[in-house]
Motif scaffolding. Structure first.
Motif, PDB file in Angstrom:
ATOM      1  N   ARG A  24      -1.925  36.370  46.167  1.00  0.00           N
ATOM      2  CA  ARG A  24      -2.673  37.545  46.620  1.00  0.00           C
ATOM      3  C   ARG A  24      -4.035  37.571  45.953  1.00  0.00           C
ATOM      4  O   ARG A  24      -4.184  37.140  44.805  1.00  0.00           O
ATOM      5  N   ALA A  25      -5.021  38.058  46.683  1.00  0.00           N
ATOM      6  CA  ALA A  25      -6.400  38.103  46.184  1.00  0.00           C
ATOM      7  C   ALA A  25      -7.180  39.137  46.968  1.00  0.00           C
ATOM      8  O   ALA A  25      -7.036  39.222  48.199  1.00  0.00           O
ATOM      9  N   ASN A  28      -5.461  41.095  49.684  1.00  0.00           N
ATOM     10  CA  ASN A  28      -4.818  40.372  50.781  1.00  0.00           C
ATOM     11  C   ASN A  28      -3.744  39.415  50.268  1.00  0.00           C
ATOM     12  O   ASN A  28      -3.871  38.873  49.166  1.00  0.00           O
ATOM     13  N   GLY A  97      -3.453  38.667  55.205  1.00  0.00           N
ATOM     14  CA  GLY A  97      -3.509  40.091  55.503  1.00  0.00           C
ATOM     15  C   GLY A  97      -2.914  40.861  54.343  1.00  0.00           C
ATOM     16  O   GLY A  97      -2.254  40.279  53.478  1.00  0.00           O
ATOM     17  N   PRO A  98      -3.119  42.174  54.317  1.00  0.00           N
ATOM     18  CA  PRO A  98      -2.714  42.961  53.150  1.00  0.00           C
ATOM     19  C   PRO A  98      -1.214  43.179  52.987  1.00  0.00           C
ATOM     20  O   PRO A  98      -0.792  43.596  51.908  1.00  0.00           O
TER      21      PRO A  98
ATOM     22  N   ASN B  26     -10.259  42.436  56.887  1.00  0.00           N
ATOM     23  CA  ASN B  26      -9.741  43.204  55.747  1.00  0.00           C
ATOM     24  C   ASN B  26     -10.651  43.114  54.521  1.00  0.00           C
ATOM     25  O   ASN B  26     -10.185  42.956  53.388  1.00  0.00           O
ATOM     26  N   ASN B  28     -12.651  40.767  53.629  1.00  0.00           N
ATOM     27  CA  ASN B  28     -12.890  39.416  53.107  1.00  0.00           C
ATOM     28  C   ASN B  28     -13.607  38.555  54.137  1.00  0.00           C
ATOM     29  O   ASN B  28     -13.400  38.719  55.341  1.00  0.00           O
ATOM     30  N   ASP B  48     -12.021  38.126  43.421  1.00  0.00           N
ATOM     31  CA  ASP B  48     -11.218  36.921  43.353  1.00  0.00           C
ATOM     32  C   ASP B  48     -11.814  35.926  44.345  1.00  0.00           C
ATOM     33  O   ASP B  48     -12.416  36.312  45.353  1.00  0.00           O
ATOM     34  N   GLU B  49     -11.603  34.640  44.072  1.00  0.00           N
ATOM     35  CA  GLU B  49     -12.126  33.614  44.980  1.00  0.00           C
ATOM     36  C   GLU B  49     -11.003  32.616  45.273  1.00  0.00           C
ATOM     37  O   GLU B  49     -10.476  31.980  44.359  1.00  0.00           O
ATOM     38  N   THR B  50     -10.648  32.516  46.556  1.00  0.00           N
ATOM     39  CA  THR B  50      -9.536  31.650  46.950  1.00  0.00           C
ATOM     40  C   THR B  50     -10.050  30.400  47.642  1.00  0.00           C
ATOM     41  O   THR B  50     -10.855  30.488  48.574  1.00  0.00           O
ATOM     42  N   THR B  76      -6.344  30.437  43.753  1.00  0.00           N
ATOM     43  CA  THR B  76      -7.226  31.594  43.570  1.00  0.00           C
ATOM     44  C   THR B  76      -7.742  31.653  42.144  1.00  0.00           C
ATOM     45  O   THR B  76      -6.955  31.593  41.195  1.00  0.00           O
TER      46      THR B  76
END
Lengths: 113, 113
Positions: A24-25, A28, A97-98, B26, B28, B48-50, B76
């Motif tokens: 999760r990030a 999301n 998605g969340p 969402n 992002n 955060d960076e994924t 992430t």
């Protein structure tokens, strides 16, 4: 903060249309799922839903058109938009998605429950 | 609400370490980038960076370890964590986060500006 391989994680799934959370990030979830056959028509009023097809073929049916995804295709179903994913053969995909949406309200077919 | 192929979009990029926005959902952005060589050490305090590696090899250096990504690996970097991506050969990747980070504050090397 561990890494996860989306291809391998999707291959390990036992159940169709059941999302596995990898991480999760920024509010999301990053989830993998596999699908075959049809999901019931539904909409998520509270969230956009982004698909990234990993393997196979997935068609996201919308009320006005079909969006055919091939591996590497990224597509977002905006919040509130009715859709029905269909996989003619087994498809693996990442979903962002969340919240988890693989439930009856999210169109998960009865046979996969 | 158009689909985008992440592999093809990454191949079309002209500049290293420059993120192209494919879509947003969402809160992002879904972005593709290509990299080679080293990015300067930096942190993003606000997000955060994924990373999802598409092709090549990308090592995300952290202060306490190196995270070596192969194609399909999802990782992430949490907000506030110092990191320095390194690509020994050309790497293509998807990045998910609320804002574009391919700038000097985001460690973009001077030679790619």
């Amino acid at each position: 903060m561990d890494k996860h391989n989306v291809f391998r994680e999707a291959e390990e799934l036992q159940e169709y249309w059941n999302q596995r959370i990898l991480g999760r990030a920024n509010g999301n979830l990053f989830k993998v799922a596999k699908g075959i056959g049809e999901v019931d028509w539904h909409a998520h009023d509270d969230q956009d839903e982004t698909f990234l097809l990993l393997n196979g073929e997935l068609t996201v049916r919308l009320r006005d058109r079909d969006v055919v995804l091939e591996p590497g295709d990224l597509f977002t179903v905006p919040a509130g938009v009715e859709h029905a994913p269909v996989a003619p053969t087994e498809a693996h995909f990442l979903i962002v998605g969340p919240a988890v949406t693989s439930n009856a309200a999210g169109g998960k077919p009865a046979w996969s429950h």
